[in-house]
Scaffold this motif. Structure first.
Motif, mmCIF file in Angstrom:
data_model
loop_
_atom_site.group_PDB
_atom_site.id
_atom_site.type_symbol
_atom_site.label_atom_id
_atom_site.label_comp_id
_atom_site.label_asym_id
_atom_site.label_seq_id
_atom_site.Cartn_x
_atom_site.Cartn_y
_atom_site.Cartn_z
ATOM 1 N N GLY A 175 0.777 -1.237 0.000
ATOM 2 C CA GLY A 175 0.000 0.000 0.000
ATOM 3 C C GLY A 175 0.801 1.275 0.000
ATOM 4 O O GLY A 175 0.608 2.148 -0.851
ATOM 5 N N PHE A 176 1.730 1.408 0.951
ATOM 6 C CA PHE A 176 2.502 2.642 1.015
ATOM 7 C C PHE A 176 3.393 2.789 -0.208
ATOM 8 O O PHE A 176 3.407 3.835 -0.857
ATOM 9 N N ALA A 177 4.154 1.756 -0.531
ATOM 10 C CA ALA A 177 5.085 1.840 -1.660
ATOM 11 C C ALA A 177 4.345 2.106 -2.964
ATOM 12 O O ALA A 177 4.827 2.864 -3.822
ATOM 13 N N LYS A 337 12.875 7.820 10.201
ATOM 14 C CA LYS A 337 11.798 8.812 10.211
ATOM 15 C C LYS A 337 11.831 9.749 8.999
ATOM 16 O O LYS A 337 11.359 10.883 9.056
ATOM 17 N N LYS A 338 12.391 9.257 7.895
ATOM 18 C CA LYS A 338 12.364 10.030 6.658
ATOM 19 C C LYS A 338 11.024 9.871 5.944
ATOM 20 O O LYS A 338 10.601 10.746 5.192
ATOM 21 N N ILE A 339 10.389 8.731 6.150
ATOM 22 C CA ILE A 339 9.037 8.491 5.663
ATOM 23 C C ILE A 339 8.214 7.927 6.809
ATOM 24 O O ILE A 339 8.764 7.474 7.820
ATOM 25 N N ASP A 340 6.896 7.950 6.639
ATOM 26 C CA ASP A 340 6.011 7.453 7.695
ATOM 27 C C ASP A 340 4.959 6.555 7.067
ATOM 28 O O ASP A 340 4.478 6.823 5.957
ATOM 29 N N VAL A 341 4.606 5.475 7.737
ATOM 30 C CA VAL A 341 3.526 4.612 7.277
ATOM 31 C C VAL A 341 2.430 4.488 8.327
ATOM 32 O O VAL A 341 1.363 3.931 8.060
ATOM 33 N N ASN A 342 2.672 5.025 9.508
ATOM 34 C CA ASN A 342 1.731 4.833 10.612
ATOM 35 C C ASN A 342 0.371 5.460 10.353
ATOM 36 O O ASN A 342 -0.641 5.030 10.931
ATOM 37 N N PHE A 343 0.317 6.472 9.474
ATOM 38 C CA PHE A 343 -0.960 7.117 9.179
ATOM 39 C C PHE A 343 -1.933 6.169 8.494
ATOM 40 O O PHE A 343 -3.145 6.416 8.460
ATOM 41 N N LEU A 344 -1.422 5.071 7.956
ATOM 42 C CA LEU A 344 -2.278 4.115 7.256
ATOM 43 C C LEU A 344 -3.002 3.168 8.206
ATOM 44 O O LEU A 344 -3.983 2.543 7.838
ATOM 45 N N VAL A 345 -2.508 3.039 9.426
ATOM 46 C CA VAL A 345 -3.001 2.000 10.335
ATOM 47 C C VAL A 345 -4.265 2.457 11.056
ATOM 48 O O VAL A 345 -4.240 3.406 11.837
ATOM 49 N N ARG A 346 -5.349 1.780 10.776
ATOM 50 C CA ARG A 346 -6.601 2.080 11.485
ATOM 51 C C ARG A 346 -6.740 1.227 12.730
ATOM 52 O O ARG A 346 -7.177 1.668 13.774
ATOM 53 N N ALA A 347 -6.359 -0.050 12.598
ATOM 54 C CA ALA A 347 -6.531 -0.965 13.731
ATOM 55 C C ALA A 347 -5.581 -2.145 13.586
ATOM 56 O O ALA A 347 -5.159 -2.490 12.486
ATOM 57 N N GLN A 348 -5.237 -2.743 14.723
ATOM 58 C CA GLN A 348 -4.517 -4.010 14.737
ATOM 59 C C GLN A 348 -5.483 -5.077 15.221
ATOM 60 O O GLN A 348 -6.043 -4.971 16.315
ATOM 61 N N LEU A 349 -5.684 -6.092 14.403
ATOM 62 C CA LEU A 349 -6.634 -7.150 14.692
ATOM 63 C C LEU A 349 -5.923 -8.499 14.660
ATOM 64 O O LEU A 349 -4.793 -8.601 14.184
ATOM 65 N N THR A 350 -6.591 -9.526 15.165
ATOM 66 C CA THR A 350 -6.030 -10.870 15.128
ATOM 67 C C THR A 350 -6.509 -11.591 13.870
ATOM 68 O O THR A 350 -7.440 -11.145 13.185
ATOM 69 N N LEU A 351 -5.879 -12.715 13.584
ATOM 70 C CA LEU A 351 -6.282 -13.509 12.420
ATOM 71 C C LEU A 351 -7.751 -13.898 12.506
ATOM 72 O O LEU A 351 -8.459 -13.939 11.484
ATOM 73 N N ASP A 352 -8.241 -14.155 13.711
ATOM 74 C CA ASP A 352 -9.649 -14.521 13.881
ATOM 75 C C ASP A 352 -10.594 -13.379 13.502
ATOM 76 O O ASP A 352 -11.779 -13.613 13.242
ATOM 77 N N GLN A 353 -10.100 -12.155 13.481
ATOM 78 C CA GLN A 353 -10.927 -10.986 13.183
ATOM 79 C C GLN A 353 -10.782 -10.509 11.731
ATOM 80 O O GLN A 353 -11.180 -9.408 11.409
ATOM 81 N N ILE A 354 -10.257 -11.350 10.878
ATOM 82 C CA ILE A 354 -9.940 -10.910 9.524
ATOM 83 C C ILE A 354 -11.174 -10.489 8.728
ATOM 84 O O ILE A 354 -11.127 -9.548 7.933
ATOM 85 N N ASN A 355 -12.307 -11.140 8.951
ATOM 86 C CA ASN A 355 -13.510 -10.738 8.217
ATOM 87 C C ASN A 355 -14.001 -9.356 8.660
ATOM 88 O O ASN A 355 -14.535 -8.586 7.856
#
Length: 382
Positions: A175-177, A337-355
């Motif tokens: 996504g970022f790249a 810290k020349k680039i940032d990707v953290n702005f893309l992260v909405r949530a961290q979920l487990t494999l069980d929560q993939i749907n």
């Protein structure tokens, strides 16, 4: 107890058929063969392309393990592998780098002939699968398949990265790249130029960040989800436009606002109408349009040649023009810290929560959800 050379039994999210939720299953992952690498997946991002497979916009064989945007750790390697060793932290590459084909030999091309985007075999180079579930083989997606605790990839499809890289660097795997590189490498946005980015999802936000990094003086974000506008502005957009707010095509609005059109337009939505709006929003004498969005195989971009005759160009881009060898540097730039990707992260979920993660993606509420895998332990080998 070492798992090298043995089958590993672990969990994976299997797509048994299109248009249906993924199913968390116990699968068997075979050991890597010659020039293959088995990876313990630590985290994987949910990408729109994965959703497109489920919707049959992107062709794939079923049953399949989706996912192509991940970070993991090498568990074992097959004979002949010299680029990585067990314990290395890596990012799987959905665009491999064989180093010998025409694309790999050119400094201007990142599309390796040995990719599985066009072939759609869903198999390893020897035309077999390393995944089995309920007695049947499971196909791979783009040679990566990362919605699983363990996967196997070809050694030309893995990049060794900083061992301290955090889970968020999985987003550099696609996504970022893809968005950032579309601005930097494909469009080659110039300082002081004007840009329009169509589609305010994860790739679109990354494209905005790329335009800003390249020095664009005006960046117009185009999207219908107004709740995303503040983040777009924070990342570098100078304004945002909603096509639904106007009674004429959005390209006309953009051309009126930019003295005949922007210098660069980057399309991240995957709709033919949006692609045409992006093209027509550029200046007729020199505008550059980059298409990133994935459209259905039945969709065709039909345009009058006069739109191009006076100087416009339309370009495609995959993985932002980056080769596999560029991935470690992108990770290093993130660590510095020349680039940032953290702005893309909405949530961290487990494999069980993939749907749930797919539901968030489809609703337009989120950008990227990161699936944090909980790998099988050594007792699961046999």
């Amino acid at each position: 107890m070492s798992t090298a050379g043995k089958d590993i039994i672990c969990r994976a999210a299997v797509a048994w058929e299109p248009h249906k939720p993924l199913s968390i299953e116990q699968i068997t992952v075979a050991p890597p063969k010659a020039h293959e690498v088995r990876i313990k997946i630590l985290a994987s991002g949910i990408c729109g392309s994965d959703n497109s497979v489920l919707k049959e916009i992107v062709t794939s064989k079923f049953p399949v393990i989706l996912g192509h945007e991940a970070v993991g750790q090498v568990e074992s390697v097959g004979p002949g592998v010299t680029c990585v060793k067990p314990g290395d932290k890596v990012i799987p590459l959905f665009i491999p780098q064989c180093g010998t084909c025409r694309g790999c030999k050119s400094p201007d091309i990142n599309f390796c002939d040995k990719n599985d985007l066009g072939a759609k075999t869903g198999l390893m180079p020897d035309m077999t699968s390393r995944f089995t579930c309920k007695g049947q083989p499971i196909y791979s997606l783009m040679g990566t398949s990362t919605f699983t605790e363990y996967t196997v990839v070809a050694d030309i499809a893995v990049a060794k990265i900083d061992p301290q890289a955090p889970l968020e660097t999985c987003l550099i795997g696609c996504g970022f790249a893809t968005g950032y590189g579309a601005a930097i490498n494909t469009a080659k946005v110039t300082p002081g130029s004007t840009c329009a980015v169509f589609g305010l999802g994860g790739v679109g936000f990354s494209a905005i960040a790329g335009c800003k990094a390249a020095g664009a003086s005006r960046i117009i974000g185009v999207g219908t989800h107004k709740e995303k506008y503040p983040k777009a502005i924070e990342l570098g957009a100078t304004e945002c436009l909603n096509p639904k707010d106007y009674n004429k095509p959005i390209y006309e609005v953009i051309c009126e606002k930019t003295n005949g059109g922007v210098d660069y337009a980057i399309e991240c939505a995957g709709r033919i109408e949006t692609m045409m709006n992006a093209l027509q929003s550029t200046y007729c004498g020199s505008g550059v349009t980059v298409v990133l969005g994935v459209a259905s195989p039945s969709d065709c971009l039909s345009l009058n040649p006069l739109l191009l005759l006076t100087g416009r160009t339309v370009k495609g881009s995959v993985f932002g023009g980056y080769k596999g060898e560029d991935v470690p540097k992108l990770v290093d730039d993130y660590m510095k810290k020349k680039i940032d990707v953290n702005f893309l992260v909405r949530a961290q979920l487990t494999l069980d929560q993939i749907n749930k993660a797919f539901e968030l993606l489809s609703s337009g509420q989120g950008l990227r959800s990161i699936i944090v895998c909980q790998p099988a332990n050594e007792s699961n080998s046999k």
